[in-house]
Enzyme design. Sequence first.
Site, mmCIF file in Angstrom:
data_model
loop_
_atom_site.group_PDB
_atom_site.id
_atom_site.type_symbol
_atom_site.label_atom_id
_atom_site.label_comp_id
_atom_site.label_asym_id
_atom_site.label_seq_id
_atom_site.Cartn_x
_atom_site.Cartn_y
_atom_site.Cartn_z
ATOM 1 N N HIS A 165 -19.597 14.977 -25.952
ATOM 2 C CA HIS A 165 -19.381 14.068 -27.076
ATOM 3 C C HIS A 165 -19.287 12.605 -26.660
ATOM 4 O O HIS A 165 -19.556 11.717 -27.444
ATOM 5 C CB HIS A 165 -18.148 14.482 -27.875
ATOM 6 N N ALA A 225 1.159 14.413 -22.536
ATOM 7 C CA ALA A 225 0.698 13.086 -22.957
ATOM 8 C C ALA A 225 1.588 12.486 -24.052
ATOM 9 O O ALA A 225 1.925 11.312 -24.014
ATOM 10 C CB ALA A 225 -0.747 13.160 -23.429
ATOM 11 N N TYR A 254 0.839 -1.207 0.000
ATOM 12 C CA TYR A 254 0.000 0.000 0.000
ATOM 13 C C TYR A 254 0.878 1.263 0.000
ATOM 14 O O TYR A 254 0.623 2.197 -0.737
ATOM 15 C CB TYR A 254 -0.917 0.009 1.228
ATOM 16 N N ASP A 281 1.331 19.895 -20.674
ATOM 17 C CA ASP A 281 0.421 18.747 -20.798
ATOM 18 C C ASP A 281 1.152 17.761 -21.699
ATOM 19 O O ASP A 281 1.215 17.914 -22.914
ATOM 20 C CB ASP A 281 -0.916 19.200 -21.398
ATOM 21 N N PHE A 300 -6.702 20.241 -24.504
ATOM 22 C CA PHE A 300 -7.427 19.007 -24.791
ATOM 23 C C PHE A 300 -8.753 19.091 -24.037
ATOM 24 O O PHE A 300 -8.873 19.828 -23.068
ATOM 25 C CB PHE A 300 -6.610 17.783 -24.358
ATOM 26 N N ASP A 301 -9.750 18.307 -24.455
ATOM 27 C CA ASP A 301 -11.099 18.516 -23.894
ATOM 28 C C ASP A 301 -11.204 18.282 -22.391
ATOM 29 O O ASP A 301 -11.903 19.009 -21.707
ATOM 30 C CB ASP A 301 -12.178 17.743 -24.673
ATOM 31 N N LYS A 331 -0.555 7.165 -23.323
ATOM 32 C CA LYS A 331 -0.086 7.409 -24.687
ATOM 33 C C LYS A 331 1.393 7.014 -24.767
ATOM 34 O O LYS A 331 1.713 5.862 -24.990
ATOM 35 C CB LYS A 331 -0.272 8.888 -25.062
HETATM 36 N N1 F0G Z 1 -4.135 15.757 -22.339
HETATM 37 C C1 F0G Z 1 -4.085 15.353 -23.611
HETATM 38 C C2 F0G Z 1 -3.295 16.134 -24.602
HETATM 39 C C3 F0G Z 1 -4.802 14.221 -24.009
HETATM 40 O O1 F0G Z 1 -4.744 13.843 -25.292
HETATM 41 C C4 F0G Z 1 -5.529 13.495 -23.043
HETATM 42 C C5 F0G Z 1 -6.295 12.327 -23.422
HETATM 43 C C6 F0G Z 1 -5.542 13.947 -21.727
HETATM 44 C C7 F0G Z 1 -4.823 15.083 -21.407
HETATM 45 C C8 F0G Z 1 -6.306 13.229 -20.651
HETATM 46 O O2 F0G Z 1 -5.715 12.039 -20.326
HETATM 47 O O3 F0G Z 1 -7.402 10.292 -20.926
HETATM 48 O O4 F0G Z 1 -5.470 9.788 -19.444
HETATM 49 O O5 F0G Z 1 -7.326 11.192 -18.629
HETATM 50 N N2 F0G Z 1 -6.546 12.028 -24.586
HETATM 51 C C9 F0G Z 1 -7.227 10.856 -25.050
HETATM 52 C C10 F0G Z 1 -7.466 11.005 -26.527
HETATM 53 C C11 F0G Z 1 -8.454 10.466 -24.285
HETATM 54 O O6 F0G Z 1 -8.197 10.171 -27.058
HETATM 55 O O7 F0G Z 1 -6.896 11.900 -27.158
HETATM 56 P P1 F0G Z 1 -6.520 10.762 -19.818
#
Ligand code: F0G
Length: 462
Positions: free
Chosen positions: A453, A218, A73, A216, A125-126, A259
């Site tokens: 979406h 990813a 843990y 950010d 990102f969304d 990613k």
């Molecule tokens: N930032 C970026 C640039 C992303 O592309 C994503 C996720 C996130 C943050 C959030 O990360 O999904 O691990 O919580 N992108 C995926 C996509 C979902 O399909 O582009 P997460």
Amino acid sequence: MERKYVAEPFRIKAVEPLKMLSHAERVKKIKEANYNLFHLRGEDCYIDLLTDSGTNAMSQTQWAGVMQGDEAYAGSSSYYKLIEAGKDIFDYGYIQPVHQGRAAEKVLLPLFLSEGMFAISNMFFDTTRAHVILAGARPIDCVIEEAKNPHIRAKFKGNMDVEKLEKTILEKGSDNVGLVVMTITNNSAGGQPVSMKNLQEVSDICKKYKIPLCIDAARFAENAHFIKRDEEGYQDKAVKEIVREMFQYGDMFTMSAKKDAIVNMGGLLGIKEKESPLVLKVKANCMSYEGFFTYGGLAGRDLEAMAIGLYEGIDENYLKYRIGQMEYLASRLDEAGIAYQSPVGGHGVFIDAAEMYPQIPYYEYPGQTLCIELYKEAGIRTCDIGSYMLGNDPDTNKQLKADFEFSRLAIPRRVYTQSHLDTIADALISVKKRAHTIQQGYKITWEPPILRHFQAHLAPLS
Ligand code: F0G
């Protein structure tokens, strides 16, 4: 672009059989899913390009690591292995595992943003956009103008427009701008990279106005590959060295490890300094939302797989093959005269649906229309990155007009072969041939207030 396929630097050891539905079955399935591809069952998709997130194939070393995961843990050996990898690759003092990227956003963003404030990004990102809004603030995108024209083959189309950034800071008042976020690569603009020079310029502006800069991250490894390939002075540097330089321009980062760290679940949050009041606040939020700070919502085996994946993601032969897949698919589209965000970016090909369907206005969702056509055509699942995804203005509730209408073909890492890519190109060519027969797009019949979406219901207008 010349048609060339970079051969895989691996061979296949385990296979996953795929189901193949008939055209009539697919037409029925998409209707039952209310024309929302997120409502399809994964098994009903022959080639699943919905996302490159968590859908990647782990290596034998990662699977072996899963068996060695330490499930203590607190203070598991897998945690320490991950922290060492994080510090080594990013050169940051504090590394926090979290369960995915948006968890890092949830932990970090409210520490900098509140009611009446702004966050500025090259492009949010969304989920990041959603967390800015959930914190009470408003997101502003300042991507360079070239990004908005899919035909302009400029390098580093993910860059921040630094003049616009500074103008926006002055307009809103620097005290009201809680955070600047650099998304690398710039997912919403088509997986387009950000240059080292741009990162440096943005960092300088942030320092000038005392605004923290968050990366950010990813797709940090793909971004580093593009810097090595295209930015002057970086050809002889190792990708790892480039990564460390990129991160020196930020104060902190949030990262979806699903990613470029090639895991099925996981995320990271990094803070440049080792100990600070910020680190204490991050730990406190993490313990409320994610779990004790040495596991951050993940199992020990996930931490172990991520520690290994971080290194596999920056392997240069892998990156050449990886970006080579996008280049190959793009070359087939060039031959067929199908427009996409060009030059092709890091994690997928973003088809210009506005060009494919000039007869369909943004509020009838051309990107989503193309996604539905591709599913019907060949069982290929993709997603809209356009007005459908952008949603409504949080203040007026009016449909926003996105800068582009893309259907995103996100390519999972180490999963599909050259013949899969050919199947995708052939399907797009067929869909393009009958594009003029589709007179209208779709309307939304039900939608939730945020991140609509994923869940909305749609219906065809004709
Ligand atoms: N930032 C970026 C640039 C992303 O592309 C994503 C996720 C996130 C943050 C959030 O990360 O999904 O691990 O919580 N992108 C995926 C996509 C979902 O399909 O582009 P997460």
